[in-house]
Scaffold this motif. Structure first.
Motif, PDB file in Angstrom:
ATOM      1  N   PRO A  91       0.830  -1.213   0.000  1.00 47.45           N
ATOM      2  CA  PRO A  91       0.000   0.000   0.000  1.00 47.45           C
ATOM      3  C   PRO A  91       0.858   1.254   0.000  1.00 47.45           C
ATOM      4  O   PRO A  91       1.878   1.342   0.686  1.00 47.45           O
ATOM      5  N   VAL A  92       0.439   2.246  -0.768  1.00 46.38           N
ATOM      6  CA  VAL A  92       1.174   3.499  -0.888  1.00 46.38           C
ATOM      7  C   VAL A  92       0.566   4.505   0.078  1.00 46.38           C
ATOM      8  O   VAL A  92      -0.660   4.662   0.125  1.00 46.38           O
ATOM      9  N   GLY A 199       4.007   4.826   6.871  1.00 43.26           N
ATOM     10  CA  GLY A 199       2.937   3.838   6.899  1.00 43.26           C
ATOM     11  C   GLY A 199       1.613   4.369   6.398  1.00 43.26           C
ATOM     12  O   GLY A 199       0.852   3.644   5.752  1.00 43.26           O
ATOM     13  N   ALA A 200       1.277   5.642   6.712  1.00 50.63           N
ATOM     14  CA  ALA A 200      -0.018   6.179   6.324  1.00 50.63           C
ATOM     15  C   ALA A 200       0.083   7.514   5.614  1.00 50.63           C
ATOM     16  O   ALA A 200      -0.728   7.798   4.734  1.00 50.63           O
ATOM     17  N   LEU A 201       1.071   8.346   5.992  1.00 52.48           N
ATOM     18  CA  LEU A 201       1.116   9.708   5.452  1.00 52.48           C
ATOM     19  C   LEU A 201       2.563  10.133   5.252  1.00 52.48           C
ATOM     20  O   LEU A 201       3.405   9.940   6.129  1.00 52.48           O
ATOM     21  N   LEU A 215       8.950  12.211  -7.448  1.00 50.79           N
ATOM     22  CA  LEU A 215       7.869  11.302  -7.060  1.00 50.79           C
ATOM     23  C   LEU A 215       6.853  11.096  -8.174  1.00 50.79           C
ATOM     24  O   LEU A 215       6.009  10.201  -8.055  1.00 50.79           O
ATOM     25  N   GLY A 216       6.865  11.925  -9.184  1.00 47.90           N
ATOM     26  CA  GLY A 216       5.933  11.714 -10.283  1.00 47.90           C
ATOM     27  C   GLY A 216       4.710  12.595 -10.166  1.00 47.90           C
ATOM     28  O   GLY A 216       4.517  13.358  -9.198  1.00 47.90           O
ATOM     29  N   ALA A 217       3.843  12.458 -11.143  1.00 42.24           N
ATOM     30  CA  ALA A 217       2.656  13.315 -11.226  1.00 42.24           C
ATOM     31  C   ALA A 217       1.623  12.964 -10.188  1.00 42.24           C
ATOM     32  O   ALA A 217       0.644  13.690 -10.011  1.00 42.24           O
ATOM     33  N   GLY A 218       1.802  11.858  -9.475  1.00 40.23           N
ATOM     34  CA  GLY A 218       0.795  11.466  -8.474  1.00 40.23           C
ATOM     35  C   GLY A 218       0.855  12.279  -7.214  1.00 40.23           C
ATOM     36  O   GLY A 218       0.011  12.144  -6.339  1.00 40.23           O
ATOM     37  N   VAL A 219       1.849  13.143  -7.073  1.00 43.47           N
ATOM     38  CA  VAL A 219       1.967  13.941  -5.850  1.00 43.47           C
ATOM     39  C   VAL A 219       0.975  15.084  -5.880  1.00 43.47           C
ATOM     40  O   VAL A 219       0.906  15.786  -6.885  1.00 43.47           O
TER      41      VAL A 219
END
Length: 219
Positions: A91-92, A199-201, A215-219
């Motif tokens: 999980p990300v 782990g979560a954030l 980190l890519g465009a997902g940030v």
């Protein structure tokens, strides 16, 4: 008329004959038979004798509580979880970006930590990573030696500050805050590794374009 005999008069002071023993001595006064002694009243400040409670008034002992259902197991941090057997991706964590210059990244990270603690996060849940100059707390604690410094990390009861070069030794925590306060090469290596430690954030304070390029465009 015939005379009637006079009735004898009894005077109140008259006493009956005393019993005299045959030997002529006066008989001793008989002693009273001792009866049951009354219970002495308790002294002030001291409890009286314990009295047995009638069977009907005795309070039965409380039954031992039955064991309740077992508490659910707390999931392990993301970095220590075993990889899924089917090969699914881990999980990300959620990623938040706080725009800041290299000079203001550390201050932005401090404000983020304060907000986390104010909203209920435990101090031991937070790991702060710097890519440039180390945090003053880390510099101070390392002056006492690395053993004492990492002992505080292992205790896990307070916010821990680490340099990006030491991120590989740091354990995963629910929240990781990265201050991109310099160090181009350190930042490029720290950000992807910080994702695996959160782990979560994951909160990243720095230049948005620079962070997005790593980190890519997902940030």
């Amino acid at each position: 008329m015939p005379l009637l005999p006079e009735e004898p008069q009894i005077h109140e002071s008259a006493q009956g004959p005393r019993a005299t023993p045959a030997s002529g001595r006066t008989a001793p006064t008989p002693r009273p038979v001792p009866g049951p002694r009354p219970v002495a009243p308790p002294r002030p400040g001291r409890p009286g004798p314990a009295r047995p409670m009638p069977p009907a008034q005795r309070t039965p002992h409380a039954a031992a509580p039955k064991p309740g259902p077992a508490a659910p197991a707390v999931p392990a941090p993301a970095a220590s979880r075993p990889a899924p057997a089917d090969g699914a991706a881990a999980p990300v964590p959620q990623i938040q970006l706080i725009p800041a210059s290299a000079e203001g990244a550390l201050d932005a990270a401090e404000e983020a930590v304060d907000l986390l603690l104010d909203t209920g996060r435990a101090p031991g849940d937070v790991l702060v990573v710097t890519t440039g100059d180390p945090h003053p707390w880390a510099t101070h604690e390392l002056s006492f030696g690395e053993a004492a410094y990492w002992a505080q990390h292992d205790a896990g009861d307070d916010v821990f500050y680490a340099d990006a070069a030491a991120l590989g030794r740091a354990a995963a925590r629910p929240v990781v805050v990265v201050a991109v306060n310099g160090g181009e090469e350190s930042a490029l290596a720290a950000l992807p590794e910080a994702v695996t430690r959160a782990g979560a954030l994951l909160i990243v304070c720095g230049d948005p374009q620079r962070i997005n390029s790593v980190l890519g465009a997902g940030v």
